[in-house]
Motif scaffolding. Sequence first.
Motif, PDB file in Angstrom:
ATOM      1  N   LEU A   1       0.844  -1.196   0.000  1.00  0.00           N
ATOM      2  CA  LEU A   1       0.000   0.000   0.000  1.00  0.00           C
ATOM      3  C   LEU A   1       0.885   1.253   0.000  1.00  0.00           C
ATOM      4  O   LEU A   1       0.930   2.015   0.971  1.00  0.00           O
TER       5      LEU A   1
ATOM      6  N   ASP B   1      -0.798   4.891   0.535  1.00  0.00           N
ATOM      7  CA  ASP B   1      -1.263   5.081   1.921  1.00  0.00           C
ATOM      8  C   ASP B   1      -0.106   5.342   2.870  1.00  0.00           C
ATOM      9  O   ASP B   1      -0.163   6.230   3.724  1.00  0.00           O
ATOM     10  N   LYS B   2       0.966   4.582   2.706  1.00  0.00           N
ATOM     11  CA  LYS B   2       2.101   4.671   3.636  1.00  0.00           C
ATOM     12  C   LYS B   2       2.850   5.990   3.460  1.00  0.00           C
ATOM     13  O   LYS B   2       3.531   6.447   4.383  1.00  0.00           O
TER      14      LYS B   2
ATOM     15  N   GLN C   1       1.186   8.835   2.265  1.00  0.00           N
ATOM     16  CA  GLN C   1       0.215   9.869   2.679  1.00  0.00           C
ATOM     17  C   GLN C   1       0.070   9.959   4.198  1.00  0.00           C
ATOM     18  O   GLN C   1      -0.312  11.003   4.718  1.00  0.00           O
ATOM     19  N   LYS C   2       0.354   8.858   4.893  1.00  0.00           N
ATOM     20  CA  LYS C   2       0.292   8.872   6.357  1.00  0.00           C
ATOM     21  C   LYS C   2       1.265   9.911   6.915  1.00  0.00           C
ATOM     22  O   LYS C   2       1.002  10.565   7.918  1.00  0.00           O
TER      23      LYS C   2
END
Lengths: 314, 314
Positions: free
Chosen positions: B91, B94-95, B97-98
């Motif tokens: 992902l 996601d990783k 954007q975190k």
Amino acid sequence: MRIGIDIGGTTVTVGMLDDNSVINKETIKTYPKDGADKVIKRINLTIQSVIDQSGACLSDISHIGIGCAGMLDRSRGTIIYSNNFGWKNVLLKDKIQKVFPLPVYLENDANCAALGEYVAGTGKDYNSMVMVTFGTGIGGGIIFDDKLFRGNNGFSSIIGHLLLVTDGELCTCGRKGCWEAYGSVNALVKDAGELADQNPDSMLKKLSDRDGELNGKNIFEAIRQNDKAACELFSKFIHYMAEGVTDIVHVFNPQSIIIGGGISEQGEIILEPLRELVLKYTYCGATTMPVIKTASLGNEAGIVGAANLDKYHD
Amino acid sequence: MRIGIDIGGTTVTVGMLDDNSVINKETIKTYPKDGADKVIKRINLTIQSVIDQSGACLSDISHIGIGCAGMLDRSRGTIIYSNNFGWKNVLLKDKIQKVFPLPVYLENDANCAALGEYVAGTGKDYNSMVMVTFGTGIGGGIIFDDKLFRGNNGFSSIIGHLLLVTDGELCTCGRKGCWEAYGSVNALVKDAGELADQNPDSMLKKLSDRDGELNGKNIFEAIRQNDKAACELFSKFIHYMAEGVTDIVHVFNPQSIIIGGGISEQGEIILEPLRELVLKYTYCGATTMPVIKTASLGNEAGIVGAANLDKYHD
């Protein structure tokens, strides 16, 4: 109402269409050696005859679309060069508009057949498709994003001249090893002839003697009857088909591949092993595997596609 | 300001761009075997470092674009599978954007390099282009109508796996006879090694001994010095290059073909015979002959292209 015309080396078909239904049509011999002027005069007479037979008036007809073999200048509506006809710089659009004052659209025949299948045939269920037509050569038409893919200046989709064997068999185009030198129906018939001569007891040889020639039809008759020589030929031919189709999958990743030409009448006999081999040869396997089906409009695909050129002409 | 990232099997480059100018960049080793989590943690630290060095704040940055090898799910921003990295279902978006709450776009690395050349390199003067990158394999990126051509589900442009010889050399993909099994730099180095062994007096052999290996650079050193064995090898290699490029001309008819990869530094040594052979092999000759040039952004093409993904993401 609209008129779709399919100009080939042997015949010209003129059809009157209502939406995508062919109301009536007429087919004449092309006799291209008579020269462009005479041929176009006959085409104009056939257009008039088709209009008369349909009961329509000129004012009922929105446009004329024409599919034609050869190198075309679509914007000017001219045939730059056609080796099939031996024509050069023919002002086709002008010569038809002189008689029928309607919008006239010109497109190559392979693109018209693909467009026909896309709007009204097997391709109508898919967003993107590559039509591969097996005949004298191997022709292609490519549709993505609801548009004909034409490349920079209209000369894309020459898929029959993808390579199968570098430095291989001499192709009619002058290059060595093109796909169509191995995978066209012409190549199949040539290979079948050699095999029949080498196997005098084969059904291939018997059918060749019976019919006076080998052709797509009797070769598949032998294949269906499990003639050993014919089956050997067939597995080589399907391998060649699959190699070319795999290349198309690799570069275009289309949702569907539609197989056209007389050979498509063989249906699952061809499709089943073709799908199996393409799945095996393709880089991303099932992820990119397109639907592979046969065309459904037969030789009407060309006039149906041509009649739709008003919406797909850029 | 925008961030472009190029994730390869060996290195990761993170760049800060103002329009298409690279303000600053950092390159780290990938070490993919550490696993995706550790690698992405290092990438995030590098992004932070590049932001700090550039003097920008997070609010100055519009988005992060990422080019990455492997099979991607662009809409979800995941790496489905990468054989180079040995990763599955990562992902990535996601990783990142975190840590950096910005729009993140993901695209395959070959498409990013093509896009970079198209917006800011050799391709910027042309409406359509196919970028062909010669390296370990042969990669492709295709741009028409100001869009990346991605096929039905993002797996088009696998041009290295076009066929050169049916039933030929086994390719890393499992198919036999792919273009990249003959025309990649890896294939060139392999052929050069065999030729050096067969010709102990050749310069190829001497350079191999001098450098402890043969590679693109010393092979072309031998070619430039007219070493007989190297020149023999080169004419075969250019023939293979031209066969594949001709196939691209036949199916796509692009306005330009841009040659990328380390080999493009050789310039006219490659381009001149390549153009000559493509013109000879191509079906429509000069009518379809594209401009053939080398790429100009070198290994910055990837980050420039990635930084432009906001406009080319569909």
